[in-house]
Write a protein that holds these residues in place. Structure first.
Motif, PDB file in Angstrom:
ATOM      1  N   VAL A  44       0.761  -1.209  -0.120  1.00 14.13           N
ATOM      2  CA  VAL A  44      -0.123   0.021  -0.077  1.00 14.13           C
ATOM      3  C   VAL A  44       0.912   1.069   0.013  1.00 14.13           C
ATOM      4  O   VAL A  44       0.338   2.333   0.299  1.00 14.13           O
ATOM      5  N   ARG A  46       3.248   2.343   1.778  1.00 10.96           N
ATOM      6  CA  ARG A  46       3.748   2.905   3.240  1.00 10.96           C
ATOM      7  C   ARG A  46       4.848   2.359   3.728  1.00 10.96           C
ATOM      8  O   ARG A  46       5.532   1.215   3.638  1.00 10.96           O
ATOM      9  N   VAL A  52      -0.745   1.585   7.988  1.00  9.14           N
ATOM     10  CA  VAL A  52      -1.296   0.827   6.975  1.00  9.14           C
ATOM     11  C   VAL A  52      -2.582   0.268   7.819  1.00  9.14           C
ATOM     12  O   VAL A  52      -3.058   0.142   8.892  1.00  9.14           O
ATOM     13  N   GLN A  97      -5.284   3.275  -0.359  1.00 13.41           N
ATOM     14  CA  GLN A  97      -4.609   2.091  -0.140  1.00 13.41           C
ATOM     15  C   GLN A  97      -5.123   0.685  -0.644  1.00 13.41           C
ATOM     16  O   GLN A  97      -4.466  -0.127  -1.369  1.00 13.41           O
TER      17      GLN A  97
END
Length: 324
Positions: A44, A46, A52, A97
């Protein structure tokens, strides 16, 4: 005839019990979702596991999915309000995401593809949204991928549209959608070279008025993204190492930073009246660079605020924020 008259006075017989509605495929899949651990942070985009939100995703077939996300009660950048409601931009981050995870895990994207937001929007129902009274909020997302774009050979995905419905406790409370492009290294480099640089930026004013955190409804001074300079609002983050907005390095201003900057500008322009949007639409027309600082133009119309970002004499992003 007497017996017929007596029968007319009798109550109607009860209706036979209705068979319960069979659960839909997404409901069956949602029962198997897990909120025990997050998905891989890399999936995602990150750097920090703490940022997350996604915890599980299951494919339903036909480019449809059901996903689990957990919204923390104590998110440092987007804390819940005094009534327990989460920050509305949590909807946009959940969409972002999913928009990265689904293509990379369930479609073929170019190796090292760059994720570029073209537009995003969300609508939140204040009466139905969950309250974070104790612990985190488990969110179910129904997702549908439409309008997939591929490379000429048809092998790799280069763009898509994603629509999601968010539910808590089985009840829907928000919808969101957006489109994005996935550019390989060569295509991304070409897109970045095509950005007009314009004339040299004029000298910055020595007086930069950064608002107090409470004026733009943020927890701390490091969360402020705008300043007032020579009568204009400009996108000028207080902390370029912010753990949420700049969780990882980027060569341009991320889409959610543009959206939050517009929200802060609306709060300033309305003198603190418009702080918590329940709907938005953002369209990125071109890349917004870190320098020179983009000008944020914000015009309230009742419970709506129209915004534009300008840089080097061109609009880089436009949108609308809606308030209850």
């Amino acid at each position: 005839m007497a017996i017929i008259g007596e029968a007319r006075d009798l109550p109607e017989p009860p209706e036979p019990p209705r068979r319960p509605r069979p659960p839909e495929p997404w409901e069956l899949a949602a029962r198997r979702l897990s909120w025990s651990r997050t998905v891989a942070r890399e999936s995602v985009h990150r750097a920090s596991v703490a940022e997350v939100l996604l915890t599980d995703v299951r494919a339903l077939g036909g480019d449809r999915f059901v996903a689990a996300a957990q919204w923390p009660r104590s998110h440092p950048t987007f804390p819940h309000g005094q009534d327990g409601r989460h920050h509305p931009l949590m909807v946009a981050e959940t969409l972002r995401q999913l928009g990265i995870y689904l293509p990379s895990r369930h479609f073929a994207t170019p190796a090292g593809a760059h994720f570029v937001i073209r537009d995003l929007s969300f609508a939140l129902d204040p009466a139905a949204e969950p309250r974070a009274e104790h612990g985190a909020t488990d969110v179910v997302c129904r997702a549908a991928v439409t309008d997939p774009r591929t490379t000429p050979c048809g092998r790799f995905l280069t763009g898509l549209r994603l629509d999601i419905v968010l539910l808590a406790g089985g009840a829907p409370f928000a919808r969101a959608d957006g489109t994005a492009r996935f550019l390989d290294a060569r295509a991304y480099e070409a897109a970045r070279r095509a950005v007009p640089r314009g004339a040299a930026a004029p000298p910055r004013s020595p007086v930069l008025a950064r608002p107090a955190p409470h004026v733009v409804a943020v927890p701390t001074a490091r969360d402020i993204l705008v300043v007032r300079e020579a009568g204009a609002l400009r996108l000028d983050p207080a902390d370029l190492r912010h753990p949420f907005f700049f969780d990882h390095w980027s060569d341009h201003v991320p889409g959610l930073v543009l959206l939050e900057a517009a929200r802060q500008a609306a709060a300033l322009t309305s003198q603190g009246v418009l702080t918590r949007p329940v709907g938005c639409r953002l369209r990125a027309l071109r890349f917004t660079e870190f320098a020179p600082p983009a000008r944020v133009e914000c015009v309230p119309h009742g419970r709506v605020c129209v915004f534009r970002l300008w840089q080097a004499g061109q609009r880089t992003a436009v949108g609308v924020l809606r308030y209850p």
